[in-house]
Design a protein around this motif. Sequence first.
Motif, PDB file in Angstrom:
ATOM      1  N   ASN A  90      54.640  13.582 -12.544  1.00 12.42           N
ATOM      2  CA  ASN A  90      55.241  13.215 -13.829  1.00 12.42           C
ATOM      3  C   ASN A  90      56.543  13.979 -14.014  1.00 12.42           C
ATOM      4  N   ARG A  91      57.206  13.670 -15.108  1.00 10.96           N
ATOM      5  CA  ARG A  91      58.481  14.331 -15.393  1.00 10.96           C
ATOM      6  C   ARG A  91      58.254  15.790 -15.742  1.00 10.96           C
ATOM      7  N   ILE A  92      59.175  16.617 -15.258  1.00  8.99           N
ATOM      8  CA  ILE A  92      59.103  18.054 -15.517  1.00  8.99           C
ATOM      9  C   ILE A  92      59.865  18.348 -16.791  1.00  8.99           C
ATOM     10  N   GLN A  93      59.192  19.042 -17.699  1.00  8.38           N
ATOM     11  CA  GLN A  93      59.817  19.413 -18.958  1.00  8.38           C
ATOM     12  C   GLN A  93      60.286  20.866 -18.971  1.00  8.38           C
ATOM     13  N   VAL A  94      59.431  21.769 -18.446  1.00  8.54           N
ATOM     14  CA  VAL A  94      59.737  23.200 -18.520  1.00  8.54           C
ATOM     15  C   VAL A  94      59.421  23.828 -17.163  1.00  8.54           C
ATOM     16  N   ALA A 107      67.406  21.998 -10.624  1.00  5.03           N
ATOM     17  CA  ALA A 107      66.824  20.687 -10.918  1.00  5.03           C
ATOM     18  C   ALA A 107      67.516  19.615 -10.080  1.00  5.03           C
ATOM     19  N   LEU A 108      66.710  18.765  -9.445  1.00  3.40           N
ATOM     20  CA  LEU A 108      67.237  17.669  -8.634  1.00  3.40           C
ATOM     21  C   LEU A 108      67.066  16.322  -9.307  1.00  3.40           C
ATOM     22  N   SER A 109      65.929  16.102  -9.909  1.00  2.00           N
ATOM     23  CA  SER A 109      65.649  14.847 -10.615  1.00  2.00           C
ATOM     24  C   SER A 109      64.657  15.153 -11.717  1.00  2.00           C
ATOM     25  N   SER A 124      55.426  33.952  -8.892  1.00  2.00           N
ATOM     26  CA  SER A 124      54.794  32.688  -9.261  1.00  2.00           C
ATOM     27  C   SER A 124      55.747  31.899 -10.148  1.00  2.00           C
ATOM     28  N   ILE A 125      55.583  30.603 -10.121  1.00  2.00           N
ATOM     29  CA  ILE A 125      56.422  29.724 -10.918  1.00  2.00           C
ATOM     30  C   ILE A 125      55.511  28.708 -11.614  1.00  2.00           C
ATOM     31  N   THR A 126      55.793  28.441 -12.893  1.00  2.00           N
ATOM     32  CA  THR A 126      54.972  27.540 -13.700  1.00  2.00           C
ATOM     33  C   THR A 126      55.815  26.333 -14.094  1.00  2.00           C
ATOM     34  N   LEU A 127      55.260  25.131 -13.877  1.00  2.59           N
ATOM     35  CA  LEU A 127      55.926  23.885 -14.228  1.00  2.59           C
ATOM     36  C   LEU A 127      55.045  23.126 -15.221  1.00  2.59           C
ATOM     37  N   ILE A 128      55.660  22.628 -16.316  1.00  2.00           N
ATOM     38  CA  ILE A 128      54.958  21.885 -17.361  1.00  2.00           C
ATOM     39  C   ILE A 128      55.576  20.495 -17.419  1.00  2.00           C
ATOM     40  N   ASN A 133      50.824  19.259 -19.092  1.00  2.54           N
ATOM     41  CA  ASN A 133      50.001  19.768 -18.018  1.00  2.54           C
ATOM     42  C   ASN A 133      50.733  20.900 -17.304  1.00  2.54           C
ATOM     43  N   SER A 134      50.035  22.015 -17.108  1.00  4.45           N
ATOM     44  CA  SER A 134      50.649  23.205 -16.513  1.00  4.45           C
ATOM     45  C   SER A 134      50.235  23.322 -15.051  1.00  4.45           C
ATOM     46  N   TYR A 135      51.213  23.593 -14.197  1.00  3.65           N
ATOM     47  CA  TYR A 135      50.991  23.768 -12.760  1.00  3.65           C
ATOM     48  C   TYR A 135      51.602  25.103 -12.354  1.00  3.65           C
ATOM     49  N   THR A 136      50.790  25.929 -11.690  1.00  4.23           N
ATOM     50  CA  THR A 136      51.236  27.254 -11.247  1.00  4.23           C
ATOM     51  C   THR A 136      51.248  27.296  -9.728  1.00  4.23           C
TER      52      THR A 136
END
Length: 613
Positions: A90-94, A107-109, A124-128, A133-136
């Motif tokens: 899905n689209r990355i917001q944060v 950011a690429l897309s 570590s890096i966290t993507l929302i 939905n949070s991904y670490t």
Amino acid sequence: MRTSLTRRISTGLAGCLLSALGFVPHAWGQAPVGPPPQPALVPPSPAAAQGPKSAARGGFRPGDHVFHIAQQKSKLSVTQLQSRILELPNRIQVVTDFNEDTLEVTALSSNRVRLFAKAAGATSITLIDEFDNSYTVEVFVEADVRELQAYIERLFPGAAIEVLALRDSVVLRGWVTEPDRIPQIIAVAKQFYPNVHNQMSVGGVTQVQLHVKVLEVQRSKLERMGINFLGVGENFYVHSGPGNLAPLGSLTVAPAIPPTGTFAPAALANSTMSFAVTGSSGFFHAFVDLLRNENMAKILAEPVLVTTSGRPATMLSGGEFPVLVPGSVGTTTIQFREFGVRMEAVPIVLGNGRLRLDIAPEVSEKDVQNAVQVNGFTVPGIITRRVNTQVEMRFGETLMIGGLIQRKKVGSTSKIPFLGELPWIGAAFSRKSFEMGETELLILVTPHMAAPMQPGQVPSPGLGFNSDDPVTSELYLDGMIEVPYYGPDCPDGNCPVDGAACPVPPGAPAMAPGEMILPGPAIPDGALPAPAPAAAPPLGSSDEAASVGIEQTSGVSSNRGQVVPLGDTTNPFRSSKSKAKEPARTESTSKNPVRRPVPGLIRPQGNSKSPES
């Protein structure tokens, strides 16, 4: 305006007609073309303004490594100065919670970001995404050790070494074919890192079996000759004692009294021959030491040592004897010293079937001649022959350490001046000895590759299980102290008898003629019907008598009272006396066992004839 449009159309049609007829060039029939449009000036992007390095970080190129994130938590390993692309469904917001000193995020897309590893470390890096939905992702940035890895692979092509950076040091782990490669690889790594942690091992066979033979031959020869005498008369006495062969114990000389003298008790022990001549007024007593002694000794030791590469192996074939050591305040302690054949070896496997062998064999023995007395106890000395050497050889080759030859010649003489130097007569006034010794030592060492045996390779039943205790008749009449072992004892005395077959459990296949019966669990009484006895053959038939292959021996214990074919059970341990008394092979008339039963060889039921008949 209509007139102008009509004029243009007429002019165009006329131009086309004239151009088609060839009167007007083709370009006249076209509408005038203006100058080409100039491309619009686009201001350069910040990434392009920073150079090609930053442009490579920001743009997506074919062949980039894309890491698809499908779980809430995942791990990623990146080499320093390399990049990875993270992709969400899905689209990355944060994008948050990462160390900016370790990673650079671009950011690429809408669903892709690029991670650039700036420095070694872990973060570590966290993507929302747009649905919260949070991904670490746990990111481990490894230091760039590719240059050192390339040098090791080029300089040591046969080694399998992995290089791992650890802060300001490096870890080398893997396998090498030769132990000499390890210090060489460490020396190369120290050109890049000051601290090198060695975790390398030598591949291949590391267990070595050493077959050693130690042979020693000693020869010695001793010749002695000496004479001591005492002559006593009514008015004189004469004594000759060179070499102290027969020392005087007492001597009495006084005026007007015949002299008297006696020898010490040691004179009888030191001499090999003595004689005396006596008269009414005196005597002549002489002790002669005339001896030739020849000795020879042979020592053979064949130790076998098994050890691993680089580990010392020690062997001692001999013993220890006590040595008294004086202590303080009149105390005495006891220490033990080793003697015999002793060897210490350190094999180092070099690879390609070669090894380096450090070997130190030693042969020692007690020396009584060099003994000392301590508090009334005799402490012998030690004669030692020792070798310490290092060689390189291949497995299966034999190293011979020879030439250890020692020759010793010792001669001594004790004589009275002038009298002892006279020919023939001088032998009565002198004592001579000559000793010659020769010792030769030979050591043979053969290394072999070794490995433990599988369970199926272990010999059965093993050492000491192939013999049994003799019965009374075998011990006293045949003189045998050991007989072959033929199986376990018969349970409850239920041994097979002549003409009977072994019981077969229900449902078991029929036993073929000559098939062996292996030991198994006992069958309870009453579980099987009693076997019917076979009909005995007539005694007068020669064919039947020749075909009978079973007989029951007498005078044996229960563990050997079984039936066997007649021709296969000759006792290999019987003495020559028992062979002379052995009866005919067609029947047994002696009570002494001359044939031993073998378990499992049972005559087929219902047929008493042999296959030959």
